[in-house]
Design an enzyme around this catalytic site. Structure first.
Site, short mmCIF file in Angstrom:
data_model
loop_
_atom_site.label_atom_id
_atom_site.label_comp_id
_atom_site.label_asym_id
_atom_site.label_seq_id
_atom_site.Cartn_x
_atom_site.Cartn_y
_atom_site.Cartn_z
N ASP A 1 0.79 -1.24 0.00
CA ASP A 1 0.00 0.00 0.00
C ASP A 1 0.81 1.29 0.00
O ASP A 1 0.24 2.37 0.10
CB ASP A 1 -1.01 -0.01 1.15
CG ASP A 1 -0.36 0.11 2.51
OD1 ASP A 1 0.88 0.17 2.58
OD2 ASP A 1 -1.09 0.16 3.52
N CYS B 1 -22.87 -5.19 4.90
CA CYS B 1 -22.95 -4.39 6.13
C CYS B 1 -24.39 -4.20 6.61
O CYS B 1 -24.62 -3.99 7.80
CB CYS B 1 -22.31 -3.02 5.91
SG CYS B 1 -20.51 -3.05 5.81
N CYS C 1 -26.09 -1.98 9.84
CA CYS C 1 -25.14 -1.81 10.95
C CYS C 1 -24.33 -0.53 10.79
O CYS C 1 -23.84 -0.22 9.71
CB CYS C 1 -24.19 -3.02 11.01
SG CYS C 1 -22.94 -2.90 12.31
N CYS D 1 -19.25 0.72 13.34
CA CYS D 1 -17.94 1.31 13.05
C CYS D 1 -18.02 2.83 13.01
O CYS D 1 -17.08 3.53 13.42
CB CYS D 1 -17.38 0.76 11.75
SG CYS D 1 -18.40 1.06 10.29
N CYS E 1 -16.37 5.80 16.55
CA CYS E 1 -15.20 6.65 16.27
C CYS E 1 -15.07 7.75 17.33
O CYS E 1 -15.97 8.59 17.47
CB CYS E 1 -15.30 7.27 14.89
SG CYS E 1 -13.88 8.33 14.49
N CYS F 1 -9.14 11.53 11.84
CA CYS F 1 -8.91 10.11 12.13
C CYS F 1 -7.64 9.94 12.96
O CYS F 1 -6.58 10.49 12.62
CB CYS F 1 -8.79 9.34 10.82
SG CYS F 1 -8.33 7.61 11.02
N CYS G 1 -5.38 3.36 15.33
CA CYS G 1 -6.62 3.19 16.08
C CYS G 1 -7.36 2.00 15.50
O CYS G 1 -7.51 1.90 14.27
CB CYS G 1 -7.47 4.46 15.99
SG CYS G 1 -9.07 4.36 16.83
N CYS H 1 -12.87 1.23 14.94
CA CYS H 1 -13.88 0.94 13.91
C CYS H 1 -13.71 -0.46 13.34
O CYS H 1 -14.68 -1.05 12.85
CB CYS H 1 -13.86 2.01 12.81
SG CYS H 1 -12.35 2.04 11.82
N CYS I 1 -16.57 -4.46 14.33
CA CYS I 1 -17.29 -5.04 13.19
C CYS I 1 -17.82 -6.43 13.56
O CYS I 1 -17.05 -7.30 14.00
CB CYS I 1 -16.35 -5.15 11.99
SG CYS I 1 -17.15 -5.88 10.53
#
Length: 374
Positions: free
Chosen positions: A132, A186, A189, A192, A196, A212, A239, A242, A246
């Site tokens: 990434d 998802c 829901c 997440c 935060c 964030c 962090c 989130c 799940c």
């Protein structure tokens, strides 16, 4: 499944990957539009590299015109236990699950290269590998390849491995039959989004990175905005909130890859010890760790914010020596932390002893605001 897909899947599984999928080397209009909307709103903050190479990121063929197919590979780093209870241990540091072991960039890139070499030997064609740090949007590609779907927290969700999946991509000139795009599961829901601590989500799939904690502790280079500091708790690098909430994580077994298992010294290090790190001890402690890339000064900025949030007066003395640190970013964070921990009178005396020698305007501003607040 085609013969080429079977060969590549076998190679990937042999290298320890948990998920393999195939997609065209073309993200289409939707992913590009989402990226440009994110950038146009300024939600990327300091991450100028996202803007500089936006065209390449929006389409793999802009990055490499000869690419025809993308092989997306996932490797689980699911923790053995829920990371959220560690947030209650205020005097210890909370490091994101992914950063408690070895740097995934190094681990995954090495294996991608092994697979890519074997692909060329067995199937021909040319290949390029990406983790990434390169301008490839691996999460939309993973969704197209059928590995999982991008949850409302913008991260990939896998039916078996939940939110805990590192991704790597191999682009190839081979024309490989693509998989079927994964559907979103998802539903209604919003766990997440709701958890935060800094309200970084503007809505489902919409993140303002500037709020964030992962961005603030890893990508952001300057002082962290004062209004966000009290919300960070003891999170000093990344962090997991989130991700951890799940519901799909209930299916996730602990990751098998030993390189990603947490080092004992990084599970819950005491803030007092981290505050004593100089550059040499920082480099030694975080050798082979992704944490090393933020450098000692930004790391201590994060530690000092956690100290200011700890409410533990035993941390006052380990913090005081950082008022004389060579780096103004560290000095300013130390001022804020002490302003939160010390009583007004001793803090005013400390301010009087240090402000006369302080020359950096940003640190002087921290003294002024902290003194007024106390």
């Amino acid at each position: 499944m085609s013969a080429a897909q079977n060969i590549i899947r076998d190679l990937a599984l042999r290298e320890g990957f948990d998920a393999v999928g195939f997609a065209p080397a073309d993200l289409g209009h939707e992913a590009a539009a989402g990226l440009h909307a994110f950038l146009d709103a300024g939600h990327h903050g300091d991450m100028g590299w996202l803007e500089i190479r936006a065209a390449e990121r929006a389409s793999p063929t802009s990055l490499w015109p000869d690419a025809k197919s993308a092989i997306v590979l996932g490797l689980s780093y699911a923790p053995a236990e829920d990371p959220l209870p560690k947030l209650d241990a205020k005097s210890t540091a909370n490091i994101s699950v992914y950063a408690q072991g070895d740097d995934y960039h190094d681990v995954i890139k090495k294996r991608l290269k092994t697979i890519a070499r074997a692909m060329v030997e067995k199937l021909g064609g040319d290949v390029k590998v990406f983790v990434d740090t390169a301008p490839v949007m691996e999460k939309p590609l993973a969704e197209m390849a059928g590995i999982g779907w991008q949850g409302k927290h913008t991260n990939l969700v896998h039916r078996e491995h939940g939110s805990w999946l590192f991704l790597g991509v191999i682009l190839t000139t081979l024309d490989i039959e693509p998989g079927e795009r994964h559907e979103d599961h998802c539903g209604t829901c919003t766990r997440c989004l709701d958890i935060c601590p800094t309200n970084a989500f503007l809505g489902p799939h919409k993140l303002d990175a500037r709020r964030c904690i992962s961005y603030l502790t890893i990508e952001h280079k300057g002082p962290i905005p004062r209004e966000l500091r009290p919300l960070m708790g003891n999170r000093i690098y990344g962090c997991d909130d989130c991700l951890a909430v799940c519901p799909w994580n209930k299916f996730a077994a602990a990751g098998r890859e030993a390189a990603f298992h947490p080092r004992a010294e990084l599970k819950a290090p005491h803030l007092a010890g981290l505050a004593k790190l100089d550059d040499a001890t920082f480099r030694k402690l975080f050798a082979k760790s992704p944490i090393k890339r933020v450098g000692r000064d930004r790391f201590l900025r994060n530690v000092l914010i956690a100290i200011g949030n700890a409410g533990d007066t035993s941390l006052i003395e380990p913090t005081k020596h950082l008022l004389d640190d060579p780096n103004p970013l560290v000095r300013g964070a130390a001022v804020w932390a002490l302003g939160r921990l010390m009583e007004p009178a001793p803090f005013a005396a400390t301010a009087a002893a240090h402000t006369q020698a302080e020359s950096d305007p940003s640190v002087l501003d921290e003294w002024r605001l902290a003194t007024a607040a106390s």
